[in-house]
Design a protein around this motif. Sequence first.
Motif, PDB file in Angstrom:
ATOM      1  N   ASP A   1      57.524  35.701  44.501  1.00  0.00           N
ATOM      2  CA  ASP A   1      57.912  36.361  45.769  1.00  0.00           C
ATOM      3  C   ASP A   1      58.033  37.871  45.622  1.00  0.00           C
ATOM      4  N   HIS A   2      58.489  38.318  44.442  1.00  0.00           N
ATOM      5  CA  HIS A   2      58.714  39.765  44.280  1.00  0.00           C
ATOM      6  C   HIS A   2      57.424  40.531  44.012  1.00  0.00           C
ATOM      7  N   ALA A   3      56.311  39.795  43.869  1.00  0.00           N
ATOM      8  CA  ALA A   3      55.045  40.448  43.503  1.00  0.00           C
ATOM      9  C   ALA A   3      54.093  40.438  44.693  1.00  0.00           C
ATOM     10  N   ARG A   4      53.039  41.255  44.590  1.00  0.00           N
ATOM     11  CA  ARG A   4      52.002  41.213  45.617  1.00  0.00           C
ATOM     12  C   ARG A   4      50.641  41.077  44.933  1.00  0.00           C
ATOM     13  N   HIS A   5      49.961  40.016  45.290  1.00  0.00           N
ATOM     14  CA  HIS A   5      48.602  39.743  44.822  1.00  0.00           C
ATOM     15  C   HIS A   5      47.668  40.615  45.664  1.00  0.00           C
ATOM     16  N   ALA A   6      46.678  41.245  45.038  1.00  0.00           N
ATOM     17  CA  ALA A   6      45.744  42.068  45.832  1.00  0.00           C
ATOM     18  C   ALA A   6      44.625  41.214  46.440  1.00  0.00           C
ATOM     19  N   MET A   7      44.567  39.941  46.048  1.00  0.00           N
ATOM     20  CA  MET A   7      43.625  38.958  46.618  1.00  0.00           C
ATOM     21  C   MET A   7      42.188  39.483  46.681  1.00  0.00           C
ATOM     22  N   HIS A   8      41.742  39.982  45.538  1.00  0.00           N
ATOM     23  CA  HIS A   8      40.341  40.404  45.482  1.00  0.00           C
ATOM     24  C   HIS A   8      39.418  39.183  45.493  1.00  0.00           C
ATOM     25  N   VAL A   9      39.828  38.148  44.755  1.00  0.00           N
ATOM     26  CA  VAL A   9      39.014  36.923  44.644  1.00  0.00           C
ATOM     27  C   VAL A   9      39.901  35.739  44.993  1.00  0.00           C
ATOM     28  N   TYR A  10      39.367  34.814  45.801  1.00  0.00           N
ATOM     29  CA  TYR A  10      40.070  33.544  46.054  1.00  0.00           C
ATOM     30  C   TYR A  10      39.263  32.456  45.349  1.00  0.00           C
ATOM     31  N   ALA A  11      39.821  31.947  44.249  1.00  0.00           N
ATOM     32  CA  ALA A  11      39.092  30.943  43.462  1.00  0.00           C
ATOM     33  C   ALA A  11      39.840  29.620  43.481  1.00  0.00           C
ATOM     34  N   VAL A  12      39.089  28.516  43.541  1.00  0.00           N
ATOM     35  CA  VAL A  12      39.684  27.188  43.398  1.00  0.00           C
ATOM     36  C   VAL A  12      39.104  26.544  42.143  1.00  0.00           C
ATOM     37  N   ARG A  13      39.746  25.479  41.699  1.00  0.00           N
ATOM     38  CA  ARG A  13      39.228  24.730  40.552  1.00  0.00           C
ATOM     39  C   ARG A  13      38.645  23.425  41.082  1.00  0.00           C
ATOM     40  N   ILE A  14      37.396  23.151  40.683  1.00  0.00           N
ATOM     41  CA  ILE A  14      36.710  21.917  41.083  1.00  0.00           C
ATOM     42  C   ILE A  14      36.824  20.957  39.908  1.00  0.00           C
ATOM     43  N   PRO A  15      37.622  19.881  40.048  1.00  0.00           N
ATOM     44  CA  PRO A  15      37.776  18.991  38.895  1.00  0.00           C
ATOM     45  C   PRO A  15      36.448  18.315  38.562  1.00  0.00           C
TER      46      PRO A  15
ATOM     47  N   ALA B   1      44.451  48.015  19.975  1.00  0.00           N
ATOM     48  CA  ALA B   1      44.793  48.014  21.401  1.00  0.00           C
ATOM     49  C   ALA B   1      44.566  46.618  21.956  1.00  0.00           C
ATOM     50  N   ALA B   2      45.100  46.386  23.156  1.00  0.00           N
ATOM     51  CA  ALA B   2      44.866  45.109  23.848  1.00  0.00           C
ATOM     52  C   ALA B   2      44.524  45.409  25.299  1.00  0.00           C
ATOM     53  N   PHE B   3      43.429  44.836  25.771  1.00  0.00           N
ATOM     54  CA  PHE B   3      43.143  44.886  27.207  1.00  0.00           C
ATOM     55  C   PHE B   3      43.893  43.749  27.885  1.00  0.00           C
ATOM     56  N   VAL B   4      44.502  44.038  29.009  1.00  0.00           N
ATOM     57  CA  VAL B   4      44.980  42.968  29.883  1.00  0.00           C
ATOM     58  C   VAL B   4      44.298  43.189  31.230  1.00  0.00           C
ATOM     59  N   VAL B   5      43.955  42.086  31.891  1.00  0.00           N
ATOM     60  CA  VAL B   5      43.175  42.175  33.132  1.00  0.00           C
ATOM     61  C   VAL B   5      43.955  41.492  34.256  1.00  0.00           C
ATOM     62  N   HIS B   6      44.159  42.209  35.343  1.00  0.00           N
ATOM     63  CA  HIS B   6      44.822  41.618  36.516  1.00  0.00           C
ATOM     64  C   HIS B   6      43.756  40.846  37.291  1.00  0.00           C
ATOM     65  N   LEU B   7      43.399  39.701  36.721  1.00  0.00           N
ATOM     66  CA  LEU B   7      42.241  38.941  37.198  1.00  0.00           C
ATOM     67  C   LEU B   7      42.413  38.516  38.655  1.00  0.00           C
ATOM     68  N   HIS B   8      41.389  38.741  39.439  1.00  0.00           N
ATOM     69  CA  HIS B   8      41.334  38.379  40.864  1.00  0.00           C
ATOM     70  C   HIS B   8      42.280  39.214  41.725  1.00  0.00           C
ATOM     71  N   GLY B   9      43.016  40.146  41.118  1.00  0.00           N
ATOM     72  CA  GLY B   9      44.004  40.928  41.858  1.00  0.00           C
ATOM     73  C   GLY B   9      45.412  40.396  41.682  1.00  0.00           C
ATOM     74  N   ARG B  10      45.558  39.344  40.853  1.00  0.00           N
ATOM     75  CA  ARG B  10      46.889  38.779  40.582  1.00  0.00           C
ATOM     76  C   ARG B  10      47.577  39.657  39.534  1.00  0.00           C
ATOM     77  N   PRO B  11      48.753  40.221  39.860  1.00  0.00           N
ATOM     78  CA  PRO B  11      49.394  41.080  38.869  1.00  0.00           C
ATOM     79  C   PRO B  11      49.890  40.261  37.682  1.00  0.00           C
ATOM     80  N   LEU B  12      49.645  40.781  36.494  1.00  0.00           N
ATOM     81  CA  LEU B  12      50.232  40.159  35.306  1.00  0.00           C
ATOM     82  C   LEU B  12      51.739  40.297  35.372  1.00  0.00           C
ATOM     83  N   ASP B  13      52.424  39.469  34.609  1.00  0.00           N
ATOM     84  CA  ASP B  13      53.870  39.609  34.451  1.00  0.00           C
ATOM     85  C   ASP B  13      54.095  40.886  33.623  1.00  0.00           C
TER      86      ASP B  13
END
Length: 402
Positions: free
Chosen positions: A307-321, A146-158
């Motif tokens: 545009d056709h998708a909806r993010h559930a926006m559970h987490v808002y993360a930024v990348r700190i270089p 099996a394979a787990f896929v995770v809709h991380l942060h609420g972003r839907p996978l393709d």
Amino acid sequence: MNETPVTEPRGATAGAGATDRRQSVSIQLSAPTFGAAELREITAAIQDGWVTGGPRVARLTMGLRSYLGVEHLTCVSSCSAGMKLALVELGVGPGDEVLVPAVTFASCANLVVHQGAVPVLVDVDPDTGLIDLDGARDAVTERTRAAFVVHLHGRPLDMDAVAAFTADTGVPVIEDAAHAIGARWRGRMIGSFGNPTAFSFHASKNMTTVDGGALVSPSRDAADRAGLLSRQGMSRPSWDRHEDEAPGAYDIVAPGFKFAMHDVAAALGIHQLKALDERTERRLQLARLYDDALADVDVRVAPPAPDHARHAMHVYAVRIPGGEARRNRVARELSRAGIGTSVHFRSLHLHTYYAESLGLEPDDLPRARAYSDESLSLPMHPGLSDGDVEQVVEALRGALGG
Ligand SMILES: Cc1ncc(COP(=O)(O)O)c(C=O)c1O
């Protein structure tokens, strides 16, 4: 639903610590939002005298089925419980391998280990942190069960790519949608794509029953087995038996678990579900405010969902270089300014147990390492004001400059 929340944002969730620390954090990372309807329903559940699984779990189950557009859904005690039931249903056991994205909460991998199987960590997309499905294909062996896929942060996978992965490899997918209730792909709800899918209603999540979850099953038989196993393998739930002449008449037909949801939790969930879309819209609005305000700040914001998708926006993360040390310094500065942050997530291969048991070095999964070293989750919950977002961004600007 425009009900005034009855809760002040508090740090009941990730990123907040003990009471003393919580009081010093003025903008919480995340916080559950409860309305008066939840309080009324909990009181009614207690006054009715039936607090274990019964009519309110049935109402929440029906509500979730209709919201998600699915037929087979079982309310359970957590997302982890739901994913465990999915692994049991797929027959995962000793000698099997299960693919798991490296950047996620430990739950999926831990469950695989408890089945006696081996979690095979897969590197992630460098921009979103989602599982790299090409990497997943390369990791498939004859042992992959099996394979787990995770809709991380609420972003839907393709979900087109997920379907192609299963079609090409024959490997069934379990969707970890702990963050993603209400997320959509091409107008379809995450959870309605025919894969076993588990949602979390933990206190930090977009809708909460304090602790709880739901499992969508692909067939009636699978859902019946999930229900049965969630109540210790008892042939009939206690609610169905309580008015019987012989309420003790049940049969144990399989060795099950104590994974069922109770009615006090469902009392919250019924009204959390009603408010969910409005609260998700507020989350998305806050994310747009962050995106705009961060345009001239030296961080990488996550790419928008299509545009056709909806993010559930559970987490808002930024990348700190600049790597982990700089990210941690920035997090400490924000904490001193009374702002809660967290990391979702430190890659599993950087944790002692998985590094040692799987024999992995940090650079074996380079994109997961970079993602988890640089990622910083900023406050995100519907109780935030526009001014809170401005304050977070100003504090972040200051911390980066220092
Ligand atoms: C991505 C992910 N999966 C699974 C879980 C487990 O959810 P639960 O606590 O409901 O078992 C969590 C919890 O935070 C999570 O973040």
